[in-house]
Scaffold this motif. Structure first.
Motif, PDB file in Angstrom:
ATOM      1  N   ALA A  48       0.793  -1.216   0.000  1.00 16.78           N
ATOM      2  CA  ALA A  48       0.000   0.000   0.000  1.00 16.78           C
ATOM      3  C   ALA A  48       0.832   1.275   0.000  1.00 16.78           C
ATOM      4  O   ALA A  48       0.284   2.346   0.142  1.00 16.78           O
ATOM      5  CB  ALA A  48      -0.934  -0.017   1.211  1.00 16.78           C
ATOM      6  N   SER A  49       2.138   1.201  -0.147  1.00 18.43           N
ATOM      7  CA  SER A  49       2.963   2.394  -0.021  1.00 18.43           C
ATOM      8  C   SER A  49       3.216   3.111  -1.344  1.00 18.43           C
ATOM      9  O   SER A  49       4.132   3.908  -1.447  1.00 18.43           O
ATOM     10  CB  SER A  49       4.297   2.037   0.639  1.00 18.43           C
ATOM     11  N   TYR A  50       2.423   2.844  -2.344  1.00 19.67           N
ATOM     12  CA  TYR A  50       2.576   3.521  -3.630  1.00 19.67           C
ATOM     13  C   TYR A  50       2.075   4.962  -3.540  1.00 19.67           C
ATOM     14  O   TYR A  50       1.174   5.273  -2.761  1.00 19.67           O
ATOM     15  CB  TYR A  50       1.807   2.786  -4.729  1.00 19.67           C
ATOM     16  N   ILE A  51       2.638   5.831  -4.369  1.00 20.39           N
ATOM     17  CA  ILE A  51       2.254   7.240  -4.366  1.00 20.39           C
ATOM     18  C   ILE A  51       0.761   7.411  -4.577  1.00 20.39           C
ATOM     19  O   ILE A  51       0.132   8.233  -3.921  1.00 20.39           O
ATOM     20  CB  ILE A  51       3.056   8.024  -5.428  1.00 20.39           C
ATOM     21  N   GLU A  52       0.162   6.639  -5.467  1.00 22.70           N
ATOM     22  CA  GLU A  52      -1.270   6.824  -5.726  1.00 22.70           C
ATOM     23  C   GLU A  52      -2.099   6.567  -4.479  1.00 22.70           C
ATOM     24  O   GLU A  52      -3.102   7.237  -4.236  1.00 22.70           O
ATOM     25  CB  GLU A  52      -1.767   5.969  -6.903  1.00 22.70           C
ATOM     26  N   ASN A  53      -1.690   5.613  -3.640  1.00 22.24           N
ATOM     27  CA  ASN A  53      -2.431   5.356  -2.408  1.00 22.24           C
ATOM     28  C   ASN A  53      -2.240   6.483  -1.401  1.00 22.24           C
ATOM     29  O   ASN A  53      -3.177   6.862  -0.707  1.00 22.24           O
ATOM     30  CB  ASN A  53      -2.015   4.018  -1.801  1.00 22.24           C
ATOM     31  N   ILE A  54      -1.052   7.034  -1.338  1.00 20.11           N
ATOM     32  CA  ILE A  54      -0.807   8.166  -0.436  1.00 20.11           C
ATOM     33  C   ILE A  54      -1.623   9.372  -0.897  1.00 20.11           C
ATOM     34  O   ILE A  54      -2.230  10.075  -0.089  1.00 20.11           O
ATOM     35  CB  ILE A  54       0.697   8.492  -0.381  1.00 20.11           C
ATOM     36  N   LEU A  55      -1.677   9.601  -2.201  1.00 14.47           N
ATOM     37  CA  LEU A  55      -2.486  10.707  -2.722  1.00 14.47           C
ATOM     38  C   LEU A  55      -3.966  10.468  -2.445  1.00 14.47           C
ATOM     39  O   LEU A  55      -4.704  11.410  -2.113  1.00 14.47           O
ATOM     40  CB  LEU A  55      -2.229  10.906  -4.217  1.00 14.47           C
ATOM     41  N   ARG A  56      -4.436   9.221  -2.549  1.00 15.12           N
ATOM     42  CA  ARG A  56      -5.837   8.914  -2.237  1.00 15.12           C
ATOM     43  C   ARG A  56      -6.156   9.220  -0.782  1.00 15.12           C
ATOM     44  O   ARG A  56      -7.247   9.686  -0.476  1.00 15.12           O
ATOM     45  CB  ARG A  56      -6.142   7.444  -2.514  1.00 15.12           C
ATOM     46  N   LEU A  57      -5.223   8.928   0.115  1.00 10.35           N
ATOM     47  CA  LEU A  57      -5.434   9.240   1.532  1.00 10.35           C
ATOM     48  C   LEU A  57      -5.580  10.741   1.757  1.00 10.35           C
ATOM     49  O   LEU A  57      -6.161  11.171   2.745  1.00 10.35           O
ATOM     50  CB  LEU A  57      -4.259   8.723   2.372  1.00 10.35           C
ATOM     51  N   ASN A  58      -5.040  11.545   0.853  1.00 14.75           N
ATOM     52  CA  ASN A  58      -5.076  12.992   0.989  1.00 14.75           C
ATOM     53  C   ASN A  58      -6.073  13.639   0.039  1.00 14.75           C
ATOM     54  O   ASN A  58      -5.984  14.837  -0.248  1.00 14.75           O
ATOM     55  CB  ASN A  58      -3.664  13.550   0.797  1.00 14.75           C
ATOM     56  N   LYS A  59      -7.031  12.850  -0.450  1.00 19.80           N
ATOM     57  CA  LYS A  59      -8.092  13.357  -1.327  1.00 19.80           C
ATOM     58  C   LYS A  59      -8.823  14.498  -0.622  1.00 19.80           C
ATOM     59  O   LYS A  59      -9.095  14.435   0.575  1.00 19.80           O
ATOM     60  CB  LYS A  59      -9.072  12.212  -1.649  1.00 19.80           C
ATOM     61  N   GLY A  60      -9.079  15.563  -1.367  1.00 24.73           N
ATOM     62  CA  GLY A  60      -9.766  16.718  -0.815  1.00 24.73           C
ATOM     63  C   GLY A  60      -8.829  17.797  -0.293  1.00 24.73           C
ATOM     64  O   GLY A  60      -9.274  18.890   0.045  1.00 24.73           O
ATOM     65  N   LYS A  61      -7.532  17.519  -0.241  1.00 24.41           N
ATOM     66  CA  LYS A  61      -6.568  18.502   0.238  1.00 24.41           C
ATOM     67  C   LYS A  61      -5.978  19.288  -0.928  1.00 24.41           C
ATOM     68  O   LYS A  61      -5.851  18.778  -2.037  1.00 24.41           O
ATOM     69  CB  LYS A  61      -5.429  17.822   1.005  1.00 24.41           C
ATOM     70  N   LEU A  62      -5.590  20.519  -0.633  1.00 28.29           N
ATOM     71  CA  LEU A  62      -4.921  21.354  -1.618  1.00 28.29           C
ATOM     72  C   LEU A  62      -3.478  20.884  -1.756  1.00 28.29           C
ATOM     73  O   LEU A  62      -2.765  20.732  -0.764  1.00 28.29           O
ATOM     74  CB  LEU A  62      -4.943  22.824  -1.180  1.00 28.29           C
ATOM     75  N   ALA A  63      -3.049  20.639  -2.992  1.00 30.56           N
ATOM     76  CA  ALA A  63      -1.699  20.144  -3.253  1.00 30.56           C
ATOM     77  C   ALA A  63      -1.055  20.969  -4.360  1.00 30.56           C
ATOM     78  O   ALA A  63      -1.738  21.491  -5.248  1.00 30.56           O
ATOM     79  CB  ALA A  63      -1.754  18.680  -3.680  1.00 30.56           C
ATOM     80  N   THR A  64       0.257  21.069  -4.275  1.00 27.14           N
ATOM     81  CA  THR A  64       1.045  21.686  -5.347  1.00 27.14           C
ATOM     82  C   THR A  64       1.870  20.570  -5.965  1.00 27.14           C
ATOM     83  O   THR A  64       2.634  19.902  -5.268  1.00 27.14           O
ATOM     84  CB  THR A  64       1.961  22.794  -4.800  1.00 27.14           C
ATOM     85  N   VAL A  65       1.664  20.342  -7.261  1.00 26.97           N
ATOM     86  CA  VAL A  65       2.292  19.239  -7.969  1.00 26.97           C
ATOM     87  C   VAL A  65       3.319  19.792  -8.951  1.00 26.97           C
ATOM     88  O   VAL A  65       3.003  20.658  -9.772  1.00 26.97           O
ATOM     89  CB  VAL A  65       1.238  18.392  -8.719  1.00 26.97           C
ATOM     90  N   TYR A  66       4.536  19.304  -8.842  1.00 33.20           N
ATOM     91  CA  TYR A  66       5.626  19.709  -9.726  1.00 33.20           C
ATOM     92  C   TYR A  66       5.827  18.609 -10.755  1.00 33.20           C
ATOM     93  O   TYR A  66       5.997  17.443 -10.403  1.00 33.20           O
ATOM     94  CB  TYR A  66       6.903  19.939  -8.914  1.00 33.20           C
ATOM     95  N   ALA A  67       5.803  18.982 -12.023  1.00 32.49           N
ATOM     96  CA  ALA A  67       5.899  18.005 -13.104  1.00 32.49           C
ATOM     97  C   ALA A  67       6.936  18.461 -14.126  1.00 32.49           C
ATOM     98  O   ALA A  67       7.138  19.657 -14.329  1.00 32.49           O
ATOM     99  CB  ALA A  67       4.539  17.831 -13.776  1.00 32.49           C
ATOM    100  N   THR A  68       7.576  17.485 -14.750  1.00 31.90           N
ATOM    101  CA  THR A  68       8.569  17.758 -15.789  1.00 31.90           C
ATOM    102  C   THR A  68       8.159  17.047 -17.067  1.00 31.90           C
ATOM    103  O   THR A  68       7.805  15.870 -17.033  1.00 31.90           O
ATOM    104  CB  THR A  68       9.966  17.261 -15.358  1.00 31.90           C
ATOM    105  N   PHE A  69       8.212  17.767 -18.161  1.00 32.43           N
ATOM    106  CA  PHE A  69       7.840  17.233 -19.470  1.00 32.43           C
ATOM    107  C   PHE A  69       9.059  17.328 -20.382  1.00 32.43           C
ATOM    108  O   PHE A  69       9.364  18.406 -20.914  1.00 32.43           O
ATOM    109  CB  PHE A  69       6.676  18.029 -20.056  1.00 32.43           C
TER     110      PHE A  69
END
Length: 137
Positions: A48-69
């Motif tokens: 259960a330690s995948y990033i998607e599960n951690i993000l699901r636990l924080n559903k509804g919270k304001l997040a700043t996501v840094y992405a590289t293309f």
């Protein structure tokens, strides 16, 4: 030294078969042996330690996501800010609370995420109720 195999390279020596997936001579606190389903106090279950599960636990919270293309001629890096709506194995959905606009961001571009509040990270050890456990990659 092992026997010489084809083209003069040493021949591989197979590892002995082990039962239960445990590592010989390795034990966890409390005498538990590592392997399928092993839990370490204070740590997330391995499944259960995948990033998607951690993000699901924080559903509804304001997040700043840094992405590289990579190889993008217009912009190489971008910052997204929004409320976490959903997270899957390969994607993250954010919504802008002021405009209602939603962003579907493939996880492959995600570098890291910041929160201005505490992050939910404790799973119930009963299998992560409501979380999807995928087979190891």
């Amino acid at each position: 030294m092992g026997q010489m195999g084809q083209a003069g390279f040493p021949q591989a020596t197979p590892f002995p078969a082990q039962s239960g997936g445990a590592m010989p001579g390795v034990s966890l606190p409390g005498g538990a042996m590592p392997g399928a389903g092993a839990q370490v106090p204070g740590m997330l279950p391995i499944e259960a330690s995948y990033i998607e599960n951690i993000l699901r636990l924080n559903k509804g919270k304001l997040a700043t996501v840094y992405a590289t293309f990579e190889n993008n001629t217009e912009w190489n890096a971008k910052i997204f800010q929004g409320i976490i709506e959903a997270a899957g194995r390969d994607h993250l959905i954010l919504s802008d609370p002021q405009t209602g606009k939603r962003v579907l961001l493939p996880m492959i571009y995600l570098d890291y995420v910041t929160f201005d509040e505490e992050i939910e990270y404790d799973y119930p050890f009963g299998g992560g109720a409501g979380l999807t456990a995928y087979p190891p990659r």
